[in-house]
Scaffold this active site. Structure first.
Site, PDB file in Angstrom:
ATOM      1  N   GLY A  48     -16.044 -39.957   5.362  1.00 50.36           N
ATOM      2  CA  GLY A  48     -16.996 -40.993   4.975  1.00 50.36           C
ATOM      3  C   GLY A  48     -18.130 -40.470   4.126  1.00 50.36           C
ATOM      4  O   GLY A  48     -18.008 -39.462   3.438  1.00 50.36           O
ATOM      5  N   GLU A 113     -20.055 -35.232  11.898  1.00 50.82           N
ATOM      6  CA  GLU A 113     -19.179 -34.174  11.376  1.00 50.82           C
ATOM      7  C   GLU A 113     -19.899 -32.834  11.467  1.00 50.82           C
ATOM      8  O   GLU A 113     -21.096 -32.779  11.744  1.00 50.82           O
ATOM      9  CB  GLU A 113     -18.774 -34.476   9.925  1.00 50.82           C
ATOM     10  CG  GLU A 113     -17.835 -35.666   9.828  1.00 50.82           C
ATOM     11  CD  GLU A 113     -17.404 -36.042   8.421  1.00 50.82           C
ATOM     12  OE1 GLU A 113     -16.375 -36.694   8.289  1.00 50.82           O
ATOM     13  OE2 GLU A 113     -18.115 -35.693   7.452  1.00 50.82           O
ATOM     14  N   HIS A 241     -11.465 -26.477   3.520  1.00 42.91           N
ATOM     15  CA  HIS A 241     -11.593 -27.355   4.687  1.00 42.91           C
ATOM     16  C   HIS A 241     -10.832 -26.692   5.834  1.00 42.91           C
ATOM     17  O   HIS A 241      -9.688 -26.270   5.655  1.00 42.91           O
ATOM     18  CB  HIS A 241     -10.998 -28.735   4.387  1.00 42.91           C
ATOM     19  CG  HIS A 241     -11.428 -29.777   5.372  1.00 42.91           C
ATOM     20  ND1 HIS A 241     -11.027 -29.753   6.686  1.00 42.91           N
ATOM     21  CD2 HIS A 241     -12.246 -30.847   5.247  1.00 42.91           C
ATOM     22  CE1 HIS A 241     -11.571 -30.781   7.320  1.00 42.91           C
ATOM     23  NE2 HIS A 241     -12.319 -31.458   6.468  1.00 42.91           N
ATOM     24  N   ARG A 288     -18.556 -25.816   7.885  1.00 43.35           N
ATOM     25  CA  ARG A 288     -17.190 -25.512   7.464  1.00 43.35           C
ATOM     26  C   ARG A 288     -16.908 -24.072   7.115  1.00 43.35           C
ATOM     27  O   ARG A 288     -15.831 -23.554   7.383  1.00 43.35           O
ATOM     28  CB  ARG A 288     -16.880 -26.316   6.202  1.00 43.35           C
ATOM     29  CG  ARG A 288     -16.465 -27.663   6.558  1.00 43.35           C
ATOM     30  CD  ARG A 288     -16.024 -28.398   5.362  1.00 43.35           C
ATOM     31  NE  ARG A 288     -16.039 -29.773   5.786  1.00 43.35           N
ATOM     32  CZ  ARG A 288     -15.945 -30.798   4.992  1.00 43.35           C
ATOM     33  NH1 ARG A 288     -15.811 -30.595   3.699  1.00 43.35           N
ATOM     34  NH2 ARG A 288     -15.964 -32.002   5.463  1.00 43.35           N
ATOM     35  N   HIS A 349     -10.623 -27.165  -0.803  1.00 46.66           N
ATOM     36  CA  HIS A 349     -10.970 -28.576  -0.614  1.00 46.66           C
ATOM     37  C   HIS A 349     -12.019 -29.070  -1.597  1.00 46.66           C
ATOM     38  O   HIS A 349     -11.915 -30.178  -2.127  1.00 46.66           O
ATOM     39  CB  HIS A 349     -11.495 -28.733   0.821  1.00 46.66           C
ATOM     40  CG  HIS A 349     -11.887 -30.114   1.200  1.00 46.66           C
ATOM     41  ND1 HIS A 349     -10.986 -31.152   1.272  1.00 46.66           N
ATOM     42  CD2 HIS A 349     -13.096 -30.634   1.559  1.00 46.66           C
ATOM     43  CE1 HIS A 349     -11.626 -32.259   1.658  1.00 46.66           C
ATOM     44  NE2 HIS A 349     -12.895 -31.968   1.818  1.00 46.66           N
ATOM     45  N   ARG A 384     -21.274 -26.899   1.112  1.00 47.20           N
ATOM     46  CA  ARG A 384     -21.591 -28.331   1.218  1.00 47.20           C
ATOM     47  C   ARG A 384     -21.502 -28.825   2.656  1.00 47.20           C
ATOM     48  O   ARG A 384     -20.544 -28.525   3.379  1.00 47.20           O
ATOM     49  CB  ARG A 384     -20.607 -29.135   0.362  1.00 47.20           C
ATOM     50  CG  ARG A 384     -20.754 -30.630   0.516  1.00 47.20           C
ATOM     51  CD  ARG A 384     -19.787 -31.343  -0.380  1.00 47.20           C
ATOM     52  NE  ARG A 384     -18.426 -31.138   0.007  1.00 47.20           N
ATOM     53  CZ  ARG A 384     -17.691 -32.007   0.713  1.00 47.20           C
ATOM     54  NH1 ARG A 384     -18.226 -33.153   1.121  1.00 47.20           N
ATOM     55  NH2 ARG A 384     -16.438 -31.755   1.003  1.00 47.20           N
ATOM     56  N   LEU A 390     -19.549 -37.554  -1.627  1.00 48.20           N
ATOM     57  CA  LEU A 390     -19.492 -38.941  -2.132  1.00 48.20           C
ATOM     58  C   LEU A 390     -20.927 -39.415  -2.381  1.00 48.20           C
ATOM     59  O   LEU A 390     -21.213 -40.109  -3.354  1.00 48.20           O
ATOM     60  CB  LEU A 390     -18.796 -39.846  -1.109  1.00 48.20           C
ATOM     61  CG  LEU A 390     -17.300 -39.584  -0.885  1.00 48.20           C
ATOM     62  CD1 LEU A 390     -16.785 -40.412   0.298  1.00 48.20           C
ATOM     63  CD2 LEU A 390     -16.489 -39.895  -2.134  1.00 48.20           C
TER      64      LEU A 390
HETATM   65  P1  FAD Z   1     -12.521 -37.713  -8.550  1.00 38.89           P
HETATM   66  O1  FAD Z   1     -12.570 -38.778  -7.542  1.00 38.89           O
HETATM   67  O2  FAD Z   1     -11.686 -36.530  -8.250  1.00 38.89           O
HETATM   68  O3  FAD Z   1     -12.017 -38.349  -9.929  1.00 38.89           O
HETATM   69  C1  FAD Z   1     -11.690 -37.533 -11.018  1.00 38.89           C
HETATM   70  C2  FAD Z   1     -11.199 -38.400 -12.162  1.00 38.89           C
HETATM   71  O4  FAD Z   1     -11.195 -37.630 -13.366  1.00 38.89           O
HETATM   72  C3  FAD Z   1      -9.779 -38.937 -12.024  1.00 38.89           C
HETATM   73  O5  FAD Z   1      -9.779 -40.283 -12.427  1.00 38.89           O
HETATM   74  C4  FAD Z   1      -8.965 -38.120 -13.027  1.00 38.89           C
HETATM   75  O6  FAD Z   1      -7.861 -38.810 -13.583  1.00 38.89           O
HETATM   76  C5  FAD Z   1     -10.006 -37.905 -14.094  1.00 38.89           C
HETATM   77  N1  FAD Z   1      -9.733 -36.751 -14.954  1.00 38.89           N
HETATM   78  C6  FAD Z   1      -9.749 -35.438 -14.628  1.00 38.89           C
HETATM   79  N2  FAD Z   1      -9.467 -34.693 -15.718  1.00 38.89           N
HETATM   80  C7  FAD Z   1      -9.261 -35.557 -16.744  1.00 38.89           C
HETATM   81  C8  FAD Z   1      -8.926 -35.406 -18.109  1.00 38.89           C
HETATM   82  N3  FAD Z   1      -8.718 -34.197 -18.677  1.00 38.89           N
HETATM   83  N4  FAD Z   1      -8.789 -36.514 -18.879  1.00 38.89           N
HETATM   84  C9  FAD Z   1      -8.960 -37.759 -18.343  1.00 38.89           C
HETATM   85  N5  FAD Z   1      -9.290 -37.955 -17.052  1.00 38.89           N
HETATM   86  C10 FAD Z   1      -9.437 -36.867 -16.263  1.00 38.89           C
HETATM   87  N6  FAD Z   1     -16.262 -36.164   0.373  1.00 38.89           N
HETATM   88  C11 FAD Z   1     -17.097 -36.841   1.181  1.00 38.89           C
HETATM   89  O7  FAD Z   1     -18.295 -36.950   0.897  1.00 38.89           O
HETATM   90  N7  FAD Z   1     -16.607 -37.450   2.300  1.00 38.89           N
HETATM   91  C12 FAD Z   1     -15.312 -37.378   2.670  1.00 38.89           C
HETATM   92  O8  FAD Z   1     -14.918 -37.953   3.665  1.00 38.89           O
HETATM   93  C13 FAD Z   1     -14.427 -36.647   1.863  1.00 38.89           C
HETATM   94  N8  FAD Z   1     -13.124 -36.514   2.205  1.00 38.89           N
HETATM   95  C14 FAD Z   1     -12.276 -35.884   1.344  1.00 38.89           C
HETATM   96  C15 FAD Z   1     -10.925 -35.821   1.668  1.00 38.89           C
HETATM   97  C16 FAD Z   1     -10.027 -35.254   0.786  1.00 38.89           C
HETATM   98  C17 FAD Z   1      -8.573 -35.192   1.139  1.00 38.89           C
HETATM   99  C18 FAD Z   1     -10.489 -34.710  -0.438  1.00 38.89           C
HETATM  100  C19 FAD Z   1      -9.539 -34.089  -1.410  1.00 38.89           C
HETATM  101  C20 FAD Z   1     -11.845 -34.736  -0.739  1.00 38.89           C
HETATM  102  C21 FAD Z   1     -12.742 -35.321   0.146  1.00 38.89           C
HETATM  103  N9  FAD Z   1     -14.101 -35.378  -0.142  1.00 38.89           N
HETATM  104  C22 FAD Z   1     -14.944 -36.063   0.689  1.00 38.89           C
HETATM  105  C23 FAD Z   1     -14.614 -34.914  -1.427  1.00 38.89           C
HETATM  106  C24 FAD Z   1     -14.784 -36.125  -2.356  1.00 38.89           C
HETATM  107  O9  FAD Z   1     -13.733 -37.022  -2.137  1.00 38.89           O
HETATM  108  C25 FAD Z   1     -14.795 -35.728  -3.813  1.00 38.89           C
HETATM  109  O10 FAD Z   1     -15.694 -34.678  -4.027  1.00 38.89           O
HETATM  110  C26 FAD Z   1     -15.222 -36.902  -4.672  1.00 38.89           C
HETATM  111  O11 FAD Z   1     -14.420 -38.024  -4.385  1.00 38.89           O
HETATM  112  C27 FAD Z   1     -15.124 -36.568  -6.141  1.00 38.89           C
HETATM  113  O12 FAD Z   1     -15.348 -37.726  -6.886  1.00 38.89           O
HETATM  114  P2  FAD Z   1     -15.441 -37.640  -8.459  1.00 38.89           P
HETATM  115  O13 FAD Z   1     -15.755 -38.998  -8.940  1.00 38.89           O
HETATM  116  O14 FAD Z   1     -16.334 -36.529  -8.834  1.00 38.89           O
HETATM  117  O15 FAD Z   1     -13.973 -37.181  -8.931  1.00 38.89           O
HETATM  118  C1  SIN Z   2     -13.352 -34.901   6.128  1.00 30.30           C
HETATM  119  O1  SIN Z   2     -13.132 -36.082   6.373  1.00 30.30           O
HETATM  120  O2  SIN Z   2     -13.274 -33.999   6.941  1.00 30.30           O
HETATM  121  C2  SIN Z   2     -13.752 -34.555   4.753  1.00 30.30           C
HETATM  122  C3  SIN Z   2     -15.175 -34.792   4.630  1.00 30.30           C
HETATM  123  C4  SIN Z   2     -15.729 -34.090   3.436  1.00 30.30           C
HETATM  124  O3  SIN Z   2     -15.029 -33.374   2.724  1.00 30.30           O
HETATM  125  O4  SIN Z   2     -16.932 -34.253   3.238  1.00 30.30           O
END
Ligand code: FAD
Ligand code: SIN
Length: 523
Positions: A48, A113, A241, A288, A349, A384, A390
Site C-alpha cells: 500500500g 510494515e 525485498h 528491509r 525490488h 527505503r 508510491l
Molecule cells: P512504474 O510504475 O514502474 O512505471 C514505469 C513506466 O515506464 C511503464 O509504463 C513503462 O512502460 C514505462 N517505460 C519504461 N521505460 C520506457 C521506455 N524506454 N519507453 C517508454 N516507456 C517506458 N511501493 C510502495 O510504496 N508500496 C507497495 O506496496 C509496493 N509494492 C510493490 C510490489 C512489487 C511487486 C513491486 C515490483 C514494487 C512495489 N513497490 C511498492 C514499489 C512501487 O510499486 C514502485 O516503486 C512504483 O510503482 C514505481 O512507479 P513509477 O511510476 O515510478 O514507475
Molecule cells: C510490500 O507489499 O511488501 C511491498 C511494499 C513496498 O515495496 O513498499
C-alpha cells in the site's frame, strides 16, 4: 515523423499518469509506454501507501521512521515535505477513484510494515497497485487532451548534442527538446518534441536474475539521462525485498507483502526456528535491509535456497480476507498459507537512487523532470521505508506539475532538431547476441553485486561488465535500432552505475553492505 506536444510523459505508472492528469487541462499531453498502459511496477504493488491519517499517529513519527530506515543518508527537508504532503495526495487518489479499504466505522483500514512505528499503510486488500493503476488508466483514457502511445519505446533524450554541440557532464544549461522514440512494429524512429518532458520510467530490477519487477524495469530513463550527461546518484542502494515467493521457474518473482509480517507472520529457518531476534530486537518487522541480510546469512549457514514465512497461527478466515491474492497464488502451487509455511527468498525490488532531482522534481537538465522510482529525491537515503515509494511518486508528480505549469508558457518547441540518423546500420538477425548478454548481466549482478558485497566481487563485476559494454556498443552502432538492443544497453548502463557507485562507497550503510568496510563512516 515529427510530433509536437506541450507535455511529454515517458511512463504510465503512478508517477507518469498522475503528472499527466494534473497538467492536461493546460495543454496537449503525450504518454509513452513501452508495452501496455497497465504494465508497470505500480500495477504489482501490494502492501500500500504510507500516510499519517489517524489522530493518534503523527507526522513526526513517520519522519523519524523514514530517517531511521534511511540510515543517515536521507535529506530531512525532503522527508518532512513528502510526509506532510501525503494526506492531500491520498485525497487526490481517492478523488480519481482509488478505493482504499475502510473499517466498519468508515475510517481507513491501516496495515503496518517493517520499520513503521504505527499502523499507517492504506491499502486495497493485497493488490493496492492494481487498484491505483486501473483508476488512473480510466481517468487518462477519459481525458481529451491526453494521447496515449502504447508499445512506443523512448530511446534517447534530445539535447544540444543532437544539434552538433559537444555536451559534457560539466556543460551548464543542457536543454531537453524531446525524445527519439521507436515504434517497434514499424521499426521507425519518431521525433517527439516537447516543451516539458517528464521521465517516469520506473526501476532497474531486471538487471538482477531474481527480481519482483516486471520486464519493463530495465533502467531506461536513468540510462537516457546519464547518456545525456544529467546527474544520477545513489545507485549503490538497491533494495532487496526479504520475502519473494521461492518458485525458481517464475520471473518476475511473486511478492509476499511485508504487510503479512505486519499482520503477525514470522520468519523461520529450515529447522522451523524463529531467527530474526538473533539479528534485531524488532524481529521479523525490522527494516528491509536488516531482514534481507539476516535471511541471506541464515540461507548461507544452512546451505539452502530459502527460508519460511509462517502465518499459520493467525485465524484462517482473517488471513484469507486480508491477503486474497497471495492466498490464491500460493494455493495454485499447492501451498495453503493457513496451514503451510511459505518458502521465501530475497529478490531485487527497488532502487533508492536514480536521476537527481530538486524539491520541484527538476533534473539537472532544463525542462526535464523526473518522478517515481527512476528519480532520486533524498527521501529514501540508503534504504527505503516500506510503502514510501508510491507516496514519493505521487508527491513529486504533483510538485513537477505545479512547477511546470508556471514555466510552460515561456518555453518554445525547438524546430531545429534533426531526424534520427541510422546511416550505416543494418538489421541484426542474431537475437542470441542480445539474450545471452542479458543473462550474463543478471548473473554478474546477482553473484557479485547483491545483498553482501566485497571489493573483489565488485572489481570482478566491473571487469566483466566492461566486456559486455564494449560488445554491445559495437553491436548498437552497427545495427538498425530495436527495443531489445536498447534495453540491453540500458541494463548494462544501469549495472555499471550500481557497481561504480558501490565501489566509491568505502563503508557499509543501509542497503550497501560490504565485508571490506563493515562499519559506517560517522559524519
Ligand atoms: P512504474 O510504475 O514502474 O512505471 C514505469 C513506466 O515506464 C511503464 O509504463 C513503462 O512502460 C514505462 N517505460 C519504461 N521505460 C520506457 C521506455 N524506454 N519507453 C517508454 N516507456 C517506458 N511501493 C510502495 O510504496 N508500496 C507497495 O506496496 C509496493 N509494492 C510493490 C510490489 C512489487 C511487486 C513491486 C515490483 C514494487 C512495489 N513497490 C511498492 C514499489 C512501487 O510499486 C514502485 O516503486 C512504483 O510503482 C514505481 O512507479 P513509477 O511510476 O515510478 O514507475
Ligand atoms: C510490500 O507489499 O511488501 C511491498 C511494499 C513496498 O515495496 O513498499
Amino acid at each position: 515523423m515529427v510530433r509536437k506536444f506541450d507535455f511529454l510523459v515517458i511512463g504510465s505508472g503512478i508517477a507518469g499518469m498522475s503528472f499527466a492528469l494534473k497538467v492536461a487541462d493546460k495543454g496537449k499531453v503525450a504518454i509513452l509506454c513501452k508495452t501496455k498502459l497497465e504494465e508497470a511496477n505500480t500495477n504489482l504493488a501490494q502492501g500500500g501507501i504510507a500516510s499519517v491519517t489517524k489522530l493518534t499517529d503523527k507526522f513526526e513519527n513517520h519522519v523519524n521512521d523514514t530517517l531511521i530506515a534511511g540510515d543517515g543518508a536521507c535529506d530531512e527537508a525532503v522527508v518532512r515535505m513528502v510526509i506532510e504532503n501525503a494526506p492531500s495526495q491520498i485525497q487526490e487518489l481517492v478523488h480519481w477513484g482509488v478505493d482504499f479499504d475502510k473499517d466498519e466505522k468508515g475510517n481507513f483500514d491501516l496495515h503496518k510494515e517493517g520499520g513503521h512505528s504505527d499502523f499507517r499503510i492504506l491499502h486495497h486488500k493485497d493488490s493496492t497497485g492494481a487498484e491505483i493503476q486501473h483508476s488512473l488508466v480510466k481517468r487518462i483514457q477519459e481525458h481529451p487532451n491526453i494521447e496515449v502511445f502504447e508499445n512506443y519505446f523512448a530511446i534517447d533524450i534530445i539535447t544540444q548534442h543532437h544539434l552538433g554541440q559537444l555536451v559534457k557532464h560539466t556543460t551548464p544549461n543542457i536543454e531537453c527538446y524531446g525524445v527519439y522514440v521507436l515504434n517497434p512494429k514499424t521499426r521507425r524512429v519518431h521525433t517527439f518534441l516537447s516543451k516539458v518532458t517528464m521521465m517516469a520510467t520506473g526501476g532497474i530490477g531486471q538487471i538482477y536474475q531474481t527480481t519482483t519487477n516486471p520486464s519493463i524495469a530495465t533502467g531506461d530513463g536513468i540510462s537516457m539521462v546519464y547518456r545525456a550527461k544529467g546527474i544520477v546518484k545513489d545507485m549503490e542502494f538497491v533494495q532487496f525485498h526479504p520475502t519473494s515467493l521461492y518458485n525458481p521457474s517464475e520471473r518476475p518473482s511473486f511478492l509476499i507483502t511485508e504487510a503479512m509480517r505486519g499482520y503477525g507472520a514470522v520468519l523461520r529457518n529450515r529447522k522451523g526456528e524463529e531467527f530474526m531476534y538473533k539479528y534485531d530486537k524488532r524481529g521479523s518487522l525490522a527494516p528491509r535491509d536488516i531482514v534481507a541480510r539476516s535471511i541471506d546469512t541464515e540461507m548461507k549457514l544452512a546451505g539452502c535456497d530459502y527460508v519460511y514465512l509462517d502465518v499459520t497461527h493467525k485465524p484462517a478466515e482473517e488471513t484469507k480476507e486480508h491477503f486474497p491474492m497471495i492466498y490464491d497464488k500460493c494455493l495454485s502451487l499447492g501451498i495453503d498459507i493457513t496451514k503451510d509455511y511459505i518458502p521465501v527468498v530475497p529478490a531485487a525490488h527497488y532502487l533508492c537512487g536514480g536521476i537527481k532531482v530538486d524539491m520541484n522534481a527538476r533534473t539537472t537538465i532544463n525542462h526535464l523532470y523526473a518522478a517515481g522510482e527512476c528519480s532520486c529525491t533524498g527521501l529514501h537515503g540508503a534504504n527505503r521505508l516500506a510503502s514510501n515509494s508510491l507516496l514519493e511518486a505521487i508527491v513529486y508528480a504533483d510538485k513537477a506539475a505545479k512547477d511546470s505549469l508556471k514555466i510552460i508558457d515561456s518555453i518554445k518547441i525547438n524546430d531545429d532538431v534533426p531526424l534520427w540518423n541510422d546511416a550505416g546500420t543494418s538489421l541484426n538477425e542474431e537475437m542470441v547476441l542480445i539474450t545471452q548478454s542479458e543473462k550474463e548481466v543478471g548473473q554478474i549482478m546477482s553473484n557479485y553485486v547483491g545483498i553482501v558485497r566485497s571489493n573483489l566481487r565488485l572489481k570482478r563485476a566491473f571487469d566483466r561488465l566492461e566486456i559486455l559494454y564494449k560488445e554491445t556498443e559495437d553491436l548498437f552502432d552497427r545495427s538498425v535500432v530495436t527495443k531489445e538492443i536498447c534495453e540491453l544497453r540500458n541494463i548494462i548502463n544501469a549495472g555499471y552505475l550500481v557497481i561504480k557507485m558501490a565501489m566509491e562507497r568505502k563503508e557499509s550503510r543501509g542497503l550497501h553492505y560490504t565485508i571490506d568496510y563493515p562499519t559506517k563512516i560517522e559524519c
